[in-house]
Design a protein around this motif. Structure first.
Motif, mmCIF file in Angstrom:
data_model
loop_
_atom_site.group_PDB
_atom_site.id
_atom_site.type_symbol
_atom_site.label_atom_id
_atom_site.label_comp_id
_atom_site.label_asym_id
_atom_site.label_seq_id
_atom_site.Cartn_x
_atom_site.Cartn_y
_atom_site.Cartn_z
ATOM 1 N N SER A 241 7.842 -29.365 -34.886
ATOM 2 C CA SER A 241 8.564 -29.442 -33.618
ATOM 3 C C SER A 241 7.861 -30.399 -32.667
ATOM 4 O O SER A 241 6.659 -30.628 -32.779
ATOM 5 C CB SER A 241 8.647 -28.058 -32.963
ATOM 6 N N ARG B 229 19.329 -28.085 -34.063
ATOM 7 C CA ARG B 229 17.902 -28.380 -34.174
ATOM 8 C C ARG B 229 17.291 -28.862 -32.879
ATOM 9 O O ARG B 229 16.065 -28.982 -32.767
ATOM 10 C CB ARG B 229 17.651 -29.424 -35.267
ATOM 11 N N GLN C 268 13.796 -30.723 -26.674
ATOM 12 C CA GLN C 268 13.029 -29.947 -27.641
ATOM 13 C C GLN C 268 13.628 -30.164 -29.016
ATOM 14 O O GLN C 268 14.827 -29.940 -29.213
ATOM 15 C CB GLN C 268 13.071 -28.452 -27.275
ATOM 16 N N ASN D 239 13.310 -29.336 -33.107
ATOM 17 C CA ASN D 239 12.764 -28.430 -34.102
ATOM 18 C C ASN D 239 13.223 -28.848 -35.504
ATOM 19 O O ASN D 239 14.167 -29.628 -35.648
ATOM 20 C CB ASN D 239 13.209 -26.996 -33.813
#
Length: 126
Positions: free
Chosen positions: A17, A66, A81, A83
């Motif tokens: 991440s 994601r 963000q 991931n």
């Protein structure tokens, strides 16, 4: 002079991440929709995500599930963000600001945006 300054890029292994940030000198920041685009080496810049002035969020098909975009108007900052990163997520990530609202079609179009940052490199290794 409007400035959009991205940060938080780096190298990460697949599955990891990363959160990239974009600090803006726009005033008022809340009056701008913000977007994230990605450009891989030798490829066209492509839309990743956007957040409207009212915090509605938009995602590309490849990014949804994601990626999460958010904004902090008090800090004049937008975040992305990411991931479960994949090698194909590698590229320079640019943030952009638009002084008006629109639809997904607008937010996913580079021409909709008025200001751009210099980008931050994200590298995902397999």
């Amino acid at each position: 002079q409007v400035q959009l300054i991205e940060s938080g890029g780096g190298s990460v292994q697949a599955g990891g991440s990363l959160r990239v940030s974009c600090a803006a000198s726009l005033r008022p920041f809340s009056g701008y929709a913000m977007g994230w685009f990605r450009q891989a080496l030798g490829k066209e810049r492509e839309f990743v995500s956007a957040i409207s002035r009212t915090a509605m969020t938009y995602y590309s098909d490849s990014a949804k599930d994601r990626v999460a975009i958010s904004r902090d108007n008090a800090k004049s900052t937008v975040y992305l963000q990411m991931n479960s990163l994949k090698p194909e997520d590698t590229g320079v990530y640019f943030c952009a600001a638009a002084a008006q609202g629109g639809t997904y079609r607008d937010y996913s179009d580079q021409r909709f945006y008025d200001h751009w940052g210099q980008g931050t490199q994200v590298t995902v290794s397999s």
